[in-house]
Design a protein around this motif. Structure first.
Motif, PDB file in Angstrom:
ATOM      1  N   LEU A 228     -49.683   0.132  10.219  1.00  0.00           N
ATOM      2  CA  LEU A 228     -48.126   0.016   9.828  1.00  0.00           C
ATOM      3  C   LEU A 228     -47.044  -0.765  10.979  1.00  0.00           C
ATOM      4  N   TYR A 229     -48.351  -1.209  12.233  1.00  0.00           N
ATOM      5  CA  TYR A 229     -47.895  -2.119  13.497  1.00  0.00           C
ATOM      6  C   TYR A 229     -48.390  -3.984  13.333  1.00  0.00           C
ATOM      7  N   GLY A 230     -48.939  -3.867  12.347  1.00  0.00           N
ATOM      8  CA  GLY A 230     -49.752  -4.921  12.036  1.00  0.00           C
ATOM      9  C   GLY A 230     -48.846  -6.010  11.444  1.00  0.00           C
ATOM     10  N   ARG A 231     -48.975  -7.071  12.508  1.00  0.00           N
ATOM     11  CA  ARG A 231     -47.735  -8.360  12.885  1.00  0.00           C
ATOM     12  C   ARG A 231     -48.323  -9.749  12.036  1.00  0.00           C
ATOM     13  N   THR A 232     -47.601 -10.018  11.066  1.00  0.00           N
ATOM     14  CA  THR A 232     -48.554 -11.159  10.282  1.00  0.00           C
ATOM     15  C   THR A 232     -47.699 -12.069  10.296  1.00  0.00           C
ATOM     16  N   LYS A 233     -48.305 -13.037  11.155  1.00  0.00           N
ATOM     17  CA  LYS A 233     -47.133 -13.835  11.487  1.00  0.00           C
ATOM     18  C   LYS A 233     -47.907 -15.133  11.724  1.00  0.00           C
ATOM     19  N   LYS A 234     -49.712 -14.627  11.690  1.00  0.00           N
ATOM     20  CA  LYS A 234     -50.423 -15.625  11.107  1.00  0.00           C
ATOM     21  C   LYS A 234     -51.090 -14.914  10.304  1.00  0.00           C
ATOM     22  N   ASN A 235     -52.619 -15.204   9.681  1.00  0.00           N
ATOM     23  CA  ASN A 235     -52.864 -14.999   8.958  1.00  0.00           C
ATOM     24  C   ASN A 235     -53.865 -13.704   8.756  1.00  0.00           C
ATOM     25  N   ARG A 236     -54.147 -13.180   9.900  1.00  0.00           N
ATOM     26  CA  ARG A 236     -55.148 -12.384  10.425  1.00  0.00           C
ATOM     27  C   ARG A 236     -54.048 -11.502  11.057  1.00  0.00           C
ATOM     28  N   PRO A 237     -53.987  -9.910  10.797  1.00  0.00           N
ATOM     29  CA  PRO A 237     -52.902  -9.515  11.732  1.00  0.00           C
ATOM     30  C   PRO A 237     -53.093  -9.303  12.819  1.00  0.00           C
ATOM     31  N   SER A 238     -52.172  -8.975  13.574  1.00  0.00           N
ATOM     32  CA  SER A 238     -52.707  -8.887  15.333  1.00  0.00           C
ATOM     33  C   SER A 238     -51.753  -7.012  15.155  1.00  0.00           C
ATOM     34  N   PHE A 239     -52.192  -6.423  15.889  1.00  0.00           N
ATOM     35  CA  PHE A 239     -51.384  -5.165  16.096  1.00  0.00           C
ATOM     36  C   PHE A 239     -51.157  -5.036  18.011  1.00  0.00           C
ATOM     37  N   HIS A 240     -51.294  -5.569  18.760  1.00  0.00           N
ATOM     38  CA  HIS A 240     -50.576  -5.713  20.083  1.00  0.00           C
ATOM     39  C   HIS A 240     -49.118  -4.807  20.306  1.00  0.00           C
ATOM     40  N   LYS A 241     -48.824  -4.088  19.053  1.00  0.00           N
ATOM     41  CA  LYS A 241     -47.278  -3.756  19.083  1.00  0.00           C
ATOM     42  C   LYS A 241     -47.749  -1.939  18.034  1.00  0.00           C
ATOM     43  N   ALA A 242     -48.650  -1.698  18.254  1.00  0.00           N
ATOM     44  CA  ALA A 242     -49.519  -0.485  18.237  1.00  0.00           C
ATOM     45  C   ALA A 242     -49.219   0.073  19.517  1.00  0.00           C
ATOM     46  N   LEU A 243     -49.183   1.672  19.496  1.00  0.00           N
ATOM     47  CA  LEU A 243     -49.337   2.250  20.654  1.00  0.00           C
ATOM     48  C   LEU A 243     -51.043   2.294  21.106  1.00  0.00           C
ATOM     49  N   ASN A 244     -50.972   2.739  22.121  1.00  0.00           N
ATOM     50  CA  ASN A 244     -53.210   3.195  22.006  1.00  0.00           C
ATOM     51  C   ASN A 244     -54.166   3.847  21.108  1.00  0.00           C
ATOM     52  N   PRO A 245     -54.661   4.447  20.703  1.00  0.00           N
ATOM     53  CA  PRO A 245     -55.719   5.343  20.159  1.00  0.00           C
ATOM     54  C   PRO A 245     -55.032   6.746  21.478  1.00  0.00           C
ATOM     55  N   ASP A 246     -55.311   6.843  22.337  1.00  0.00           N
ATOM     56  CA  ASP A 246     -55.336   8.438  22.779  1.00  0.00           C
ATOM     57  C   ASP A 246     -53.552   8.350  22.771  1.00  0.00           C
ATOM     58  N   ASP A 247     -53.037   7.487  23.393  1.00  0.00           N
ATOM     59  CA  ASP A 247     -51.416   7.600  23.850  1.00  0.00           C
ATOM     60  C   ASP A 247     -51.041   8.232  22.125  1.00  0.00           C
ATOM     61  N   ALA A 248     -51.280   7.693  20.960  1.00  0.00           N
ATOM     62  CA  ALA A 248     -51.234   7.845  19.206  1.00  0.00           C
ATOM     63  C   ALA A 248     -51.773   9.280  18.852  1.00  0.00           C
ATOM     64  N   THR A 249     -52.862  10.037  19.370  1.00  0.00           N
ATOM     65  CA  THR A 249     -53.744  10.755  18.973  1.00  0.00           C
ATOM     66  C   THR A 249     -52.769  11.439  19.247  1.00  0.00           C
ATOM     67  N   GLN A 250     -51.969  11.462  20.690  1.00  0.00           N
ATOM     68  CA  GLN A 250     -51.658  13.213  21.097  1.00  0.00           C
ATOM     69  C   GLN A 250     -49.790  12.791  20.289  1.00  0.00           C
TER      70      GLN A 250
END
Length: 149
Positions: free
Chosen positions: A81-103
């Motif tokens: 859901l936090y994928g950025r599509t400015k380019k043709n391949r999505p970037s996920f740098h705005k997504a929270l890291n997996p450990d913190d997101a899991t919590q």
């Protein structure tokens, strides 16, 4: 924090050919966390989700919540859901890291579960989601308190 909410007649999540979460009438919710998200966003959106009036009343108006109709939630973690599509391949740098997101996801499940029955997908797993959208009704809810300043 972002939620993609779909009113459903039924929904399920499968991991490795096994159903790990399944509901009848209720809401299937894709749940994503951004870099700035904290329990503050979770507290706000968990209350909003359970109270969101998107089920029809006796006059056909969206006037009832999932709790009002005795429905359930199927919460599915979804970092894309936090994928950025400015380019043709999505970037996920705005997504929270997996450990913190899991919590935060686990906390969100607990908070929603205080008011309603909850089933979930599996964080970090490859999931197959099956649903029958009712309406169709799809709502996007977002909250980032860091942007409210």
């Amino acid at each position: 924090m972002k939620l993609v909410i779909q009113r459903v007649t039924r929904a399920s999540v499968e991991v490795d050919d096994e159903i790990v979460g399944e509901i009848g009438r209720g809401l299937m919710v894709l749940v994503g966390f951004g870099l700035n998200d904290t329990t503050k966003e979770v507290d706000y959106l968990s209350k909003k989700l359970v109270k969101l009036r998107i089920f029809p009343d006796e006059n056909g108006r969206m006037n009832r919540s999932v709790k009002d109709i005795g429905g359930k939630l199927l919460l599915v973690p979804q970092f894309t859901l936090y994928g950025r599509t400015k380019k043709n391949r999505p970037s996920f740098h705005k997504a929270l890291n997996p450990d913190d997101a899991t919590q935060l996801f686990d906390y969100f499940v607990r908070k929603c579960g205080e008011d309603i029955e909850v089933e979930t997908g599996e964080f970090g797993a490859y999931m197959k989601v099956d649903l029958l959208n009712d309406g169709p009704v799809t709502i996007l809810l977002e909250k980032d308190f860091s942007e409210d300043d």
